[in-house]
Motif scaffolding. Structure first.
Motif, short mmCIF file in Angstrom:
data_model
loop_
_atom_site.label_atom_id
_atom_site.label_comp_id
_atom_site.label_asym_id
_atom_site.label_seq_id
_atom_site.Cartn_x
_atom_site.Cartn_y
_atom_site.Cartn_z
N VAL A 157 -29.92 -20.50 -28.78
CA VAL A 157 -29.16 -18.91 -27.97
C VAL A 157 -28.62 -19.15 -26.78
N VAL A 158 -27.05 -20.05 -26.99
CA VAL A 158 -26.33 -20.68 -25.77
C VAL A 158 -25.33 -19.92 -25.67
N THR A 159 -25.05 -19.63 -24.00
CA THR A 159 -23.80 -18.99 -24.12
C THR A 159 -22.96 -19.81 -22.75
N MET A 160 -21.75 -19.63 -22.69
CA MET A 160 -20.96 -21.24 -22.55
C MET A 160 -20.71 -20.16 -21.04
N LEU A 161 -20.72 -20.95 -20.00
CA LEU A 161 -20.72 -20.09 -18.42
C LEU A 161 -19.52 -20.49 -17.71
N LEU A 162 -19.06 -21.62 -18.01
CA LEU A 162 -18.15 -22.71 -17.05
C LEU A 162 -17.33 -23.53 -18.58
N GLY A 163 -15.40 -23.48 -18.37
CA GLY A 163 -15.32 -24.37 -19.80
C GLY A 163 -14.85 -23.44 -21.31
N GLU A 164 -13.16 -24.43 -21.20
CA GLU A 164 -12.69 -23.76 -22.64
C GLU A 164 -13.69 -24.05 -24.29
N HIS A 165 -14.80 -24.75 -24.07
CA HIS A 165 -15.14 -25.20 -25.46
C HIS A 165 -16.59 -25.96 -25.52
N SER A 166 -17.06 -25.51 -27.09
CA SER A 166 -18.74 -25.48 -26.94
C SER A 166 -18.89 -27.02 -26.88
N TRP A 167 -18.02 -28.05 -27.87
CA TRP A 167 -18.04 -29.07 -28.67
C TRP A 167 -18.08 -30.84 -28.31
N VAL A 168 -19.33 -30.97 -28.34
CA VAL A 168 -19.84 -32.10 -27.33
C VAL A 168 -19.80 -33.29 -28.78
N LYS A 169 -19.97 -34.76 -27.65
CA LYS A 169 -19.75 -35.80 -28.77
C LYS A 169 -21.45 -36.46 -28.20
N HIS A 170 -22.18 -37.17 -28.86
CA HIS A 170 -23.26 -37.99 -28.19
C HIS A 170 -23.32 -39.56 -29.47
N VAL A 171 -23.32 -40.72 -28.88
CA VAL A 171 -22.84 -41.72 -29.56
C VAL A 171 -24.39 -43.01 -29.14
N ASP A 172 -25.90 -42.57 -30.36
CA ASP A 172 -27.29 -43.24 -30.49
C ASP A 172 -26.92 -44.13 -31.39
N ASN A 173 -27.28 -45.42 -30.81
CA ASN A 173 -26.99 -46.43 -31.61
C ASN A 173 -26.09 -46.92 -32.68
N ARG A 174 -24.69 -46.60 -31.47
CA ARG A 174 -23.12 -46.43 -32.50
C ARG A 174 -23.13 -45.81 -34.05
N ILE A 175 -23.80 -44.77 -33.67
CA ILE A 175 -23.48 -43.52 -34.86
C ILE A 175 -22.93 -42.18 -33.60
N LYS A 176 -21.97 -41.67 -34.34
CA LYS A 176 -21.91 -40.62 -34.29
C LYS A 176 -22.19 -39.34 -34.25
N TYR A 177 -22.56 -38.66 -33.65
CA TYR A 177 -22.74 -37.09 -33.48
C TYR A 177 -21.97 -36.25 -32.65
N GLU A 178 -21.85 -35.27 -33.62
CA GLU A 178 -20.27 -34.08 -32.97
C GLU A 178 -20.69 -33.04 -33.12
#
Length: 395
Positions: free
Chosen positions: A172-193
């Motif tokens: 249950v997350v509320t955006m407080l500032l910013g236009e979008h809520s998509w983020v990316k992570h790279v772990d061990n050369r694997i992309k998580y979005e």
């Protein structure tokens, strides 16, 4: 030679190298990592462990062919305590100025209502629920979140209030500032979005993901009963080389994200996604391995997992479960002496009774040690899984 001994690594592999150093007890926990001017990252090493480090072994563990060398840093690596004060002081100073501009006075109560910790996802900082709860903050209006972002060095802010009880563990997350809520992570050369308002991301299981990535699953069929956005599905496919993987997930938002991550990592052709309750999965006798990456317990999935294993050759179950006490280091499955577990075993027995009566093998993965059980039929195997507290993987 003066300076702090550090391991210089590429930024994309910094988290993996940090985890490896921690596992060897070589990372200096009192100092913070430092991003160097050339884009690499310096990881502080305990001087007493310096001579014991094997760089080639570290490279192999991380599967990296990038930067990996011992250097002496002349730049100041702040202690974690000092860095926390510096960051906190900056945020506090900015907020004091904001309050003064509104004719308000700074108090100790306000200081106690500042965030103690947060999650960072790229430029987005996720605050917990135990901060900025006093009524005075609301008087600051939108200026408050701009000031907080400036104090933290963020461009986007969000706040988590709780984990929903909808069965999907949706945040249950509320955006407080910013236009979008998509983020990316790279772990061990694997992309998580993923969308932070729709899906959970657990950064704490990086060690287990690295271990899974080191498996040799070539020619194997794997089933991931709790796939999420691909925490373990992707390491099995990208690094372990699974021939095909069946990913089960009942959260529709996570399924959508998983499918995007499969495409982003170029492995969608080797994965079949099954949306819905995995207890209703209409598959059996197909798997060489079954991953049960659910905590605090994956016990509801054990009967399903046994049904999925190949009847003639058996296979390996990777069981994750919270462990709250020290467990004995023994290769034997404990004797049946607990009434509660006895009932659990009987339940699993009934659910798996018709699965198979053929002699086969079952391996329980206990975090680097595999226990081989030979029983007559899957029902006995399911019973032993239910009754075995040591046959669990703490994550």
């Amino acid at each position: 030679m003066e300076g702090v001994p550090c391991l210089r690594v590429s930024q994309c592999h910094a988290q993996q190298f940090r985890t490896c150093l921690q596992s060897k007890g070589a990372l200096d926990p009192s100092l913070c990592l430092l991003k160097d001017s050339d884009g690499t990252v310096l990881l502080p090493i305990l001087p007493s462990c310096l001579s014991q480090l094997d760089l080639q072994s570290l490279r192999t563990m991380v599967a990296s062919d990038g930067a990996c060398e011992i250097v002496r840093s002349q730049s100041p690596l702040l202690s974690k305590k000092k860095r926390g004060r510096t960051s906190g002081n900056k945020l506090e100073q900015i907020l004091q100025e904001l309050l003064e501009s509104h004719g308000e006075r700074w108090t100790e109560e306000l200081r106690g209502d500042l965030p103690r910790s947060f999650q960072r996802h790229e430029d987005l900082f996720l605050l917990g629920d135990n901060c900025f709860s006093l009524p005075l903050w609301k008087k600051m209006g939108p200026q408050l979140w701009s000031a907080v972002a400036k104090g933290l060095g963020a461009t986007r802010l969000a706040k988590m209030s709780q984990i929903s009880r909808d069965g999907f563990r949706s945040p249950v997350v509320t955006m407080l500032l910013g236009e979008h809520s998509w983020v990316k992570h790279v772990d061990n050369r694997i992309k998580y979005e993923f969308d932070i308002t729709q899906c959970m991301f657990s950064a704490g299981n990086i060690t287990e993901k690295l271990r899974v990535a080191g498996f040799d699953c070539r020619g194997e069929t794997v089933v991931d009963l709790y796939a999420g956005i691909g925490y373990f599905t992707l390491p099995y496919l990208v690094h372990a080389g699974a021939s095909h993987l069946h990913a089960c997930e009942w959260n529709p938002d996570a399924v959508e994200t998983l499918q995007k991550n499969l495409v982003a990592n170029g492995v969608s052709d080797r994965c079949t996604v099954h949306q819905g309750d995995n207890r209703q999965l209409r598959l059996c006798d197909i798997a060489d391995r079954v991953n049960l990456g659910l905590i605090p317990s994956s016990e509801d999935g054990w009967p399903v997992a046994c049904r999925l294993l190949k009847r003639t050759t058996g296979g390996i179950l990777h069981i994750h479960q919270n462990v709250t006490s020290v467990l004995p280091n023994t290769a034997a499955i404990p004797a049946i002496n607990d009434a509660t577990q006895r009932v659990s075993g009987k339940k699993a027995d009934r659910e798996c009774r018709d699965s198979s009566s053929a002699q086969s093998q079952l391996f329980l993965d206990t975090g680097g040690k595999k226990k081989k059980l030979e029983r007559q039929g899957y029902s006995r195997q399911a019973k032993n899984i239910s009754l075995s507290p040591v046959a669990t993987q703490a994550v």
